[in-house]
Design a protein around this motif. Structure first.
Motif, PDB file in Angstrom:
ATOM      1  N   SER A 172      -7.347  -4.634  67.349  1.00  0.00           N
ATOM      2  CA  SER A 172      -7.103  -6.075  67.388  1.00  0.00           C
ATOM      3  C   SER A 172      -5.748  -6.389  66.768  1.00  0.00           C
ATOM      4  O   SER A 172      -5.357  -5.794  65.749  1.00  0.00           O
ATOM      5  CB  SER A 172      -8.203  -6.812  66.618  1.00  0.00           C
ATOM      6  N   GLU A 173      -5.029  -7.332  67.363  1.00  0.00           N
ATOM      7  CA  GLU A 173      -3.755  -7.764  66.785  1.00  0.00           C
ATOM      8  C   GLU A 173      -3.941  -8.290  65.365  1.00  0.00           C
ATOM      9  O   GLU A 173      -3.076  -8.108  64.507  1.00  0.00           O
ATOM     10  CB  GLU A 173      -3.131  -8.851  67.672  1.00  0.00           C
ATOM     11  N   SER A 174      -5.068  -8.929  65.107  1.00  0.00           N
ATOM     12  CA  SER A 174      -5.340  -9.473  63.774  1.00  0.00           C
ATOM     13  C   SER A 174      -5.317  -8.392  62.710  1.00  0.00           C
ATOM     14  O   SER A 174      -4.912  -8.621  61.567  1.00  0.00           O
ATOM     15  CB  SER A 174      -6.699 -10.181  63.764  1.00  0.00           C
ATOM     16  N   VAL A 179      -0.511  -3.410  58.295  1.00  0.00           N
ATOM     17  CA  VAL A 179       0.572  -2.551  58.766  1.00  0.00           C
ATOM     18  C   VAL A 179       1.904  -3.295  58.688  1.00  0.00           C
ATOM     19  O   VAL A 179       2.922  -2.742  58.265  1.00  0.00           O
ATOM     20  CB  VAL A 179       0.294  -2.088  60.208  1.00  0.00           C
ATOM     21  N   VAL A 180       1.887  -4.553  59.093  1.00  0.00           N
ATOM     22  CA  VAL A 180       3.110  -5.368  59.036  1.00  0.00           C
ATOM     23  C   VAL A 180       3.581  -5.525  57.592  1.00  0.00           C
ATOM     24  O   VAL A 180       4.782  -5.425  57.299  1.00  0.00           O
ATOM     25  CB  VAL A 180       2.854  -6.738  59.680  1.00  0.00           C
ATOM     26  N   ALA A 181       2.643  -5.764  56.680  1.00  0.00           N
ATOM     27  CA  ALA A 181       3.011  -5.867  55.261  1.00  0.00           C
ATOM     28  C   ALA A 181       3.647  -4.571  54.775  1.00  0.00           C
ATOM     29  O   ALA A 181       4.619  -4.586  54.009  1.00  0.00           O
ATOM     30  CB  ALA A 181       1.788  -6.213  54.423  1.00  0.00           C
ATOM     31  N   ALA A 223      -2.780 -17.518  69.711  1.00  0.00           N
ATOM     32  CA  ALA A 223      -3.654 -17.884  68.588  1.00  0.00           C
ATOM     33  C   ALA A 223      -4.263 -16.628  67.977  1.00  0.00           C
ATOM     34  O   ALA A 223      -5.400 -16.242  68.275  1.00  0.00           O
ATOM     35  CB  ALA A 223      -4.743 -18.836  69.061  1.00  0.00           C
ATOM     36  N   VAL A 224      -3.475 -15.979  67.126  1.00  0.00           N
ATOM     37  CA  VAL A 224      -3.928 -14.761  66.450  1.00  0.00           C
ATOM     38  C   VAL A 224      -4.078 -15.063  64.965  1.00  0.00           C
ATOM     39  O   VAL A 224      -3.108 -15.436  64.299  1.00  0.00           O
ATOM     40  CB  VAL A 224      -2.935 -13.603  66.650  1.00  0.00           C
ATOM     41  N   GLN A 225      -5.287 -14.919  64.438  1.00  0.00           N
ATOM     42  CA  GLN A 225      -5.541 -15.142  63.020  1.00  0.00           C
ATOM     43  C   GLN A 225      -5.456 -13.819  62.265  1.00  0.00           C
ATOM     44  O   GLN A 225      -6.176 -12.876  62.587  1.00  0.00           O
ATOM     45  CB  GLN A 225      -6.916 -15.780  62.814  1.00  0.00           C
ATOM     46  N   PRO A 226      -4.574 -13.716  61.283  1.00  0.00           N
ATOM     47  CA  PRO A 226      -4.410 -12.435  60.580  1.00  0.00           C
ATOM     48  C   PRO A 226      -5.630 -12.078  59.738  1.00  0.00           C
ATOM     49  O   PRO A 226      -6.241 -12.939  59.113  1.00  0.00           O
ATOM     50  CB  PRO A 226      -3.188 -12.691  59.691  1.00  0.00           C
ATOM     51  N   ASN A 227      -5.942 -10.818  59.718  1.00  0.00           N
ATOM     52  CA  ASN A 227      -7.015 -10.293  58.870  1.00  0.00           C
ATOM     53  C   ASN A 227      -6.373  -9.758  57.595  1.00  0.00           C
ATOM     54  O   ASN A 227      -5.948  -8.603  57.530  1.00  0.00           O
ATOM     55  CB  ASN A 227      -7.770  -9.194  59.601  1.00  0.00           C
ATOM     56  N   ILE A 228      -6.291 -10.617  56.578  1.00  0.00           N
ATOM     57  CA  ILE A 228      -5.580 -10.235  55.354  1.00  0.00           C
ATOM     58  C   ILE A 228      -6.308  -9.147  54.583  1.00  0.00           C
ATOM     59  O   ILE A 228      -5.721  -8.506  53.709  1.00  0.00           O
ATOM     60  CB  ILE A 228      -5.343 -11.464  54.451  1.00  0.00           C
ATOM     61  N   ASP A 229      -7.571  -8.907  54.911  1.00  0.00           N
ATOM     62  CA  ASP A 229      -8.312  -7.841  54.231  1.00  0.00           C
ATOM     63  C   ASP A 229      -7.798  -6.457  54.612  1.00  0.00           C
ATOM     64  O   ASP A 229      -8.177  -5.465  53.978  1.00  0.00           O
ATOM     65  CB  ASP A 229      -9.800  -7.945  54.560  1.00  0.00           C
TER      66      ASP A 229
END
Length: 646
Positions: A172-174, A179-181, A223-229
């Motif tokens: 999932s993109e979320s 990885v982005v961090a 509309a992609v909600q990030p999964n900060i976990d």
């Protein structure tokens, strides 16, 4: 500009933009292909493909969502390749792949110690170029020069970080948030998460833009909600949250710059000094305008790096004017390269590359910065004028050697006229002394020739040795090896808002006293200057010449026995009898002694105040200081002393 030593100057390259699809049939995502030299790669390139196609191709090759890949790139480079030239932290290309190499280190306190901290050069986040080249098994120079290869390198790194942190590529993109961090390269959790937030915000909003090389790119909103976990902060340095000092109507965040002791030596620490200004420590007199010569995110990474010895109070993003405060205003940030100005100022970094001008200096950046300056001026009683809202290029060195290497940002394309209008302090004619000249060409129509940049609106006038375009430009003894018409050469330029004493007139030309000499600029019908106000000073009667300085430090007798006095060293200029300059401040010498890491500046730091008095003057392209005892005021029969001092 960031206080790291500049590693490049912009040059026009003959190498054309080469876009390639370097896919090899049957290659699995993230698996290196056989080694290829630069010659081999360029022979295979299909130059008809666009950057948009390169993003889509690399995303497919390495299993990275194209939205993630493009948004990461946008937030690091705004899809600019910069003609293969590195940023100040050695970042190359649209994916900002880093290869940081530096022979010397400019300490942000204004001390050039000639030593680069090993922790800075050994930081893996500053060497992602070689890591990406190894993953692709290609020559690192290819990733520097070829945007498509640079994109492949960034995609390969994202895929690698995903496998290292999650064991697989997220479905999932979320779930790419962590990885982005990681790709941000920051060891500071707030900075890493702020970057990831920005990447996902860009995906949600979408972005369409043409870069400076004419490439049109589009990232559709999604509309992609990030999964900060998915981001685990256990390897990040914890930091304390703080309330941002910012107008309520601006979008601001607080990301603390690194402040820590490195090793056992209390003299080895980063990246600013604690104070309690203005209650304890020097008063705040100036706001210094910088540009980063770096991306917004990498600026934050540098300031949060405990080995970088540099910081500023604020960083403003180009695309939307987002403000990150990184040092509390009560503390002394290391941004100016001159400790005296550090002591007395607040530094604001603006994302951008000076020689690319309006590509980065957006209206949202200008307006956000101007609103912040109005807020700071009101809070700290800083006059909103060009004597106190100053460019980094106007700050002098503390010694003749330092004068030669001081910075030039925000550069020739910063629109001071528009900026000061937004600040609420327009540069305009004043009912005052006709012998005081304020530089004010019309920015939109003022397009002087610059060797290393295309013709465009600029904020300066060239200064000549005689009233003739065939005359030589004036010389500056500190800048003898510069090409005077290069963009970053400042010795023969007077910028908008700088104020000088009238020296002479001849036809369409006006002369000013500038850096110890008579300097002429073209001024037909007075269109390039207006009258100003101020106190004109000149060497005392009987003095052949007087010295100028880069600071106003106290006399030696004012220092306590346990503090080594700072001896003022005259700069490589003098003011001769008959010359006059505009004084903008009169002050007694002072010094804030903050030599060690501390948790309580009241216990370890000292305010030292002297009795010797100084004037700060508009001197040449930079400010300077003269001793009050060396000068006298220029008297005008038509004006009272109070009127001269206005």
């Amino acid at each position: 500009m960031l206080r790291l030593v500049r590693t490049f100057q912009w040059k026009k390259l003959s190498l054309a933009l080469a876009i390639a699809s370097l896919l090899t049939a049957g290659v699995m995502p993230g698996v290196p292909v056989p080694f290829k030299s630069a010659t081999t790669v360029y022979a295979e390139q299909d130059k008809t493909k666009s950057l948009q196609a390169a993003f889509e191709s690399a995303a497919k090759e390495f299993g990275v969502p194209v939205s993630i890949l493009m948004s990461v790139s946008y937030n690091l480079s705004r899809w600019e390749h910069h003609q293969g030239q590195p940023s100040t932290s050695g970042g190359y290309g649209v994916m900002h792949l880093t290869e940081y190499i530096q022979s010397g280190h400019e300490h942000g306190k204004g001390i050039d110690d000639g030593v680069t901290p090993s922790a800075l050069t050994d930081d893996p986040s500053l060497h992602t170029l070689s890591e990406a080249a190894q993953l692709l098994n290609v020559d690192p120079d290819i990733l520097k020069q070829d945007p498509a290869s640079n994109i492949r390198g960034g995609a390969a790194l994202l895929a690698k970080y995903a496998r290292e942190t999650r064991g697989e590529l997220p479905a999932s993109e979320s779930d790419w948030y962590g990885v982005v961090a990681e790709y941000s390269g920051s060891t500071n959790s707030e900075a890493a998460m702020a970057f990831a937030d920005d990447v996902f915000d860009t995906i949600q909003q979408g972005m369409t833009q043409q870069n400076s090389e004419g490439q049109q790119l589009s990232l559709p909103s999604k509309a992609v909600q990030p999964n900060i976990d998915t981001y685990h902060t256990k390897h990040s340095r914890p930091s304390k949250p703080g309330d941002v000092e910012c107008p309520r109507n601006l979008h601001c965040r607080f990301i603390p710059a690194a402040y820590q002791q490195n090793g056992n030596d209390p003299w080895d620490y980063s990246n600013y000094d604690l104070a309690d200004r203005p209650r304890f420590g020097p008063d705040i007199r100036y706001i210094v305008i910088h540009d980063t010569e770096e991306t917004y995110q990498d600026t934050i990474n540098i300031f949060t790096n405990p080995s970088s010895s540099v910081s500023a109070h604020y960083v403003i993003r180009s695309s939307d004017g987002l403000i990150a405060q990184m040092v509390k205003n009560k503390n002394v940030a290391w941004h100016a390269g001159n400790w005296y100005f550090n002591m007395h100022s607040i530094g604001i970094e603006h994302e951008g590359f000076a020689m690319e001008g309006a590509t980065w200096f957006t209206e949202r950046l200008y307006r956000s910065s101007a609103a912040l300056v109005r807020y700071l001026g009101d809070k700290y009683d800083i006059p909103l004028d060009r004597a106190h809202i100053i460019g980094h290029n106007e700050i002098p060195g503390l010694t003749p050697a330092r004068q030669k290497v001081m910075h030039q940002d925000p550069g020739p394309f910063w629109d001071w006229e528009h900026y000061m209008d937004l600040v609420g302090a327009p540069i305009r004619a004043k009912h005052g002394n006709k012998d005081i000249v304020v530089i004010k060409p019309d920015f939109k129509t003022n397009q002087p020739e610059i060797n290393d940049a295309p013709a465009q609106p600029s904020n300066f006038l060239y200064l000549y040795q005689a009233p003739d375009f065939n005359a030589e430009l004036i010389d500056d003894p500190a800048l003898t090896h510069q090409n005077k018409k290069d963009g970053f050469s400042v010795g023969a330029k007077a910028s908008v808002g700088q104020t000088f004493a009238l020296a002479d007139k001849s036809g369409d030309w006006t002369a000013i006293w500038f850096g110890g000499q008579k300097a002429w600029f073209y001024n037909p019908h007075g269109k390039n200057a207006v009258n100003g106000k101020g106190t004109l000073i000149t060497p005392k009667t009987g003095s052949v010449s007087i010295a100028v300085y880069g600071a106003a430090y106290p006399e030696a007798s004012a220092y306590p026995a346990d503090v080594t006095p700072n001896v003022l060293v005259p700069l490589q200029y003098t003011i001769s009898e008959g010359q006059s300059y505009v004084a903008v401040d009169k002050m007694k010498g002072d010094y804030y002694d903050a030599p060690v890491f501390t948790n309580d500046p009241y216990m370890t730091s000292k305010e030292i105040k002297g009795n010797d008095e100084f004037y700060r003057i508009f001197f040449n392209h930079r400010f300077a200081f003269v001793r009050v005892s060396d000068v006298e005021k220029v008297r005008f029969q038509s004006m009272t002393e109070d009127e001269q001092d206005e």
